[in-house]
Design a protein around this motif. Structure first.
Motif, PDB file in Angstrom:
ATOM      1  N   PHE A 288       0.831  -1.205   0.000  1.00  0.00           N
ATOM      2  CA  PHE A 288       0.000   0.000   0.000  1.00  0.00           C
ATOM      3  C   PHE A 288       0.869   1.261   0.000  1.00  0.00           C
ATOM      4  O   PHE A 288       0.624   2.204  -0.766  1.00  0.00           O
ATOM      5  CB  PHE A 288      -0.923  -0.005   1.218  1.00  0.00           C
ATOM      6  CG  PHE A 288      -1.703   1.270   1.397  1.00  0.00           C
ATOM      7  CD1 PHE A 288      -2.848   1.502   0.657  1.00  0.00           C
ATOM      8  CD2 PHE A 288      -1.291   2.233   2.305  1.00  0.00           C
ATOM      9  CE1 PHE A 288      -3.565   2.680   0.812  1.00  0.00           C
ATOM     10  CE2 PHE A 288      -2.001   3.412   2.470  1.00  0.00           C
ATOM     11  CZ  PHE A 288      -3.143   3.630   1.720  1.00  0.00           C
ATOM     12  N   LEU A 289       1.894   1.277   0.840  1.00  0.00           N
ATOM     13  CA  LEU A 289       2.778   2.439   0.931  1.00  0.00           C
ATOM     14  C   LEU A 289       3.556   2.660  -0.367  1.00  0.00           C
ATOM     15  O   LEU A 289       3.739   3.792  -0.804  1.00  0.00           O
ATOM     16  CB  LEU A 289       3.745   2.272   2.103  1.00  0.00           C
ATOM     17  CG  LEU A 289       3.106   2.310   3.509  1.00  0.00           C
ATOM     18  CD1 LEU A 289       4.157   2.023   4.573  1.00  0.00           C
ATOM     19  CD2 LEU A 289       2.447   3.666   3.753  1.00  0.00           C
ATOM     20  N   LEU A 290       4.001   1.556  -0.972  1.00  0.00           N
ATOM     21  CA  LEU A 290       4.720   1.665  -2.248  1.00  0.00           C
ATOM     22  C   LEU A 290       3.809   2.213  -3.341  1.00  0.00           C
ATOM     23  O   LEU A 290       4.228   3.037  -4.165  1.00  0.00           O
ATOM     24  CB  LEU A 290       5.278   0.297  -2.656  1.00  0.00           C
ATOM     25  CG  LEU A 290       6.511  -0.181  -1.884  1.00  0.00           C
ATOM     26  CD1 LEU A 290       6.865  -1.604  -2.292  1.00  0.00           C
ATOM     27  CD2 LEU A 290       7.704   0.740  -2.144  1.00  0.00           C
ATOM     28  N   LYS A 291       2.562   1.756  -3.335  1.00  0.00           N
ATOM     29  CA  LYS A 291       1.593   2.228  -4.331  1.00  0.00           C
ATOM     30  C   LYS A 291       1.356   3.725  -4.174  1.00  0.00           C
ATOM     31  O   LYS A 291       1.365   4.478  -5.149  1.00  0.00           O
ATOM     32  CB  LYS A 291       0.274   1.463  -4.170  1.00  0.00           C
ATOM     33  CG  LYS A 291      -0.822   1.913  -5.113  1.00  0.00           C
ATOM     34  CD  LYS A 291      -2.102   1.145  -4.871  1.00  0.00           C
ATOM     35  CE  LYS A 291      -3.228   1.664  -5.770  1.00  0.00           C
ATOM     36  NZ  LYS A 291      -4.510   0.936  -5.531  1.00  0.00           N
ATOM     37  N   GLN A 292       1.155   4.172  -2.922  1.00  0.00           N
ATOM     38  CA  GLN A 292       0.923   5.592  -2.668  1.00  0.00           C
ATOM     39  C   GLN A 292       2.167   6.424  -2.997  1.00  0.00           C
ATOM     40  O   GLN A 292       2.055   7.540  -3.516  1.00  0.00           O
ATOM     41  CB  GLN A 292       0.525   5.801  -1.200  1.00  0.00           C
ATOM     42  CG  GLN A 292      -0.837   5.239  -0.834  1.00  0.00           C
ATOM     43  CD  GLN A 292      -1.952   5.842  -1.657  1.00  0.00           C
ATOM     44  OE1 GLN A 292      -2.082   7.056  -1.770  1.00  0.00           O
ATOM     45  NE2 GLN A 292      -2.771   4.991  -2.247  1.00  0.00           N
ATOM     46  N   ALA A 293       3.336   5.864  -2.704  1.00  0.00           N
ATOM     47  CA  ALA A 293       4.581   6.570  -3.007  1.00  0.00           C
ATOM     48  C   ALA A 293       4.744   6.756  -4.513  1.00  0.00           C
ATOM     49  O   ALA A 293       5.172   7.816  -4.984  1.00  0.00           O
ATOM     50  CB  ALA A 293       5.771   5.816  -2.439  1.00  0.00           C
TER      51      ALA A 293
END
Length: 307
Positions: free
Chosen positions: A41-46
């Motif tokens: 999720f964090l990688l996607k948002q980043a």
């Protein structure tokens, strides 16, 4: 005070824009988080944040390279503030990607003013708009900017009118090939079918009513002076300014046609509208009014967040 910060291109302005855009992502995920916070999720948002910020840098490049403003940074500040005012615009990956490719198409169209490598620029613009349409179908409306540009330049070369369609054809053929490889089907990849909705009930909230009123009123007011100011520009620059104006109208049409009106569709409007309002801010003579005008635009998104 405020205008003195952004009236010239400075590195600190890009830092400010970075944090405003980052805040828009934080606000969205606080309000609408629906999945657990994982590394994926964090990688996607980043990655989405990266695409958004690169889009802002791209807007700055387009404006600076083609003299669409007086070398200020108002346009990128306005763009980031619009994101914060409607954080839903950073919540739809497909629209974020489509808008990125639309900006690439803008760059090629506006650079037509140099009349260098016209064939390549027309092909590239159509190609990028075609890619954008794969992510969000109604982005195909920006293809009209190519037709408008050719009309503005009174281009009677039949080859120049045909080349943009070869750009779209190239996107179609590449997409079909990828669809066969991935899905073993010719047209499975074209999952974004043309749908239209005229249900605007989702905009019936304090947040949308305030921001839509602000964008519409400021946009119309700035556009009046923008159109008047075009006549004072060098003849070679005028088509580029008209392209920006028509881009706003197309962005508005996309909002009207959008099948799922969740706020993300406003993203297509932000870049050209930011350029128009930036031009208006630059021509304001009264220092106090310029400060007041920009202060309202800066404060409004933060006030809306508290509602």
């Amino acid at each position: 005070m405020i205008t003195s910060i952004f009236n010239k291109s400075k590195p600190i302005n890009f830092t400010i824009v970075f944090f405003i855009t980052f805040l828009a992502f934080i606000v969205l995920n606080i309000k609408r988080i629906e999945e657990s916070i994982t590394a994926t999720f964090l990688l996607k948002q980043a990655f989405l944040f990266f695409v958004c910020y690169v889009s802002i840098l791209g807007l700055s490049f387009i404006v600076g390279k083609n003299s669409l403003t007086k070398k200020s940074n108002y346009e990128i500040v306005l763009y980031s503030l619009f994101l914060l005012a409607i954080p839903q615009t950073v919540g739809n990956p497909d629209i974020i990607y489509a808008n990125f490719f639309v900006l690439l198409g803008y760059r090629r169209i506006i650079s037509l003013r140099s009349q260098i490598s016209v064939n390549k620029k027309l092909f590239d613009a159509a190609f990028w708009f075609g890619i954008a349409a794969l992510f969000y179908f109604w982005a195909i409306l920006f293809f009209l900017l190519i037709v408008i540009s050719l009309l503005l330049y009174t281009d009677n070369n039949i080859k120049h009118w045909l080349i943009p369609f070869t750009g779209l054809l190239a996107v179609f053929l590449i997409s079909v090939c990828l669809s066969i490889i991935w899905y073993d089907s010719f047209f499975e990849i074209f999952d974004s079918l043309p749908e239209v909705s005229y249900n605007f009930s989702n905009y019936n909230s304090i947040q949308y009513l305030i921001i839509i009123t602000m964008l519409f009123s400021f946009g119309v007011w700035a556009s009046i002076f923008y159109i008047k100011n075009i006549k004072q520009k060098k003849k070679v620059l005028r088509p580029s300014y008209y392209v920006v104006l028509f881009a706003v109208l197309i962005g508005f049409l996309i909002i009207v046609f959008a099948p799922n009106k969740n706020g993300s569709e406003f993203l297509f409007l932000f870049a050209p509208l930011a350029i128009i309002i930036a031009n208006y801010i630059e021509i304001i003579q009264e220092r106090w009014f310029k400060e007041l005008f920009l202060s309202i635009i800066i404060i409004a998104p933060f006030v809306i967040l508290l509602l």
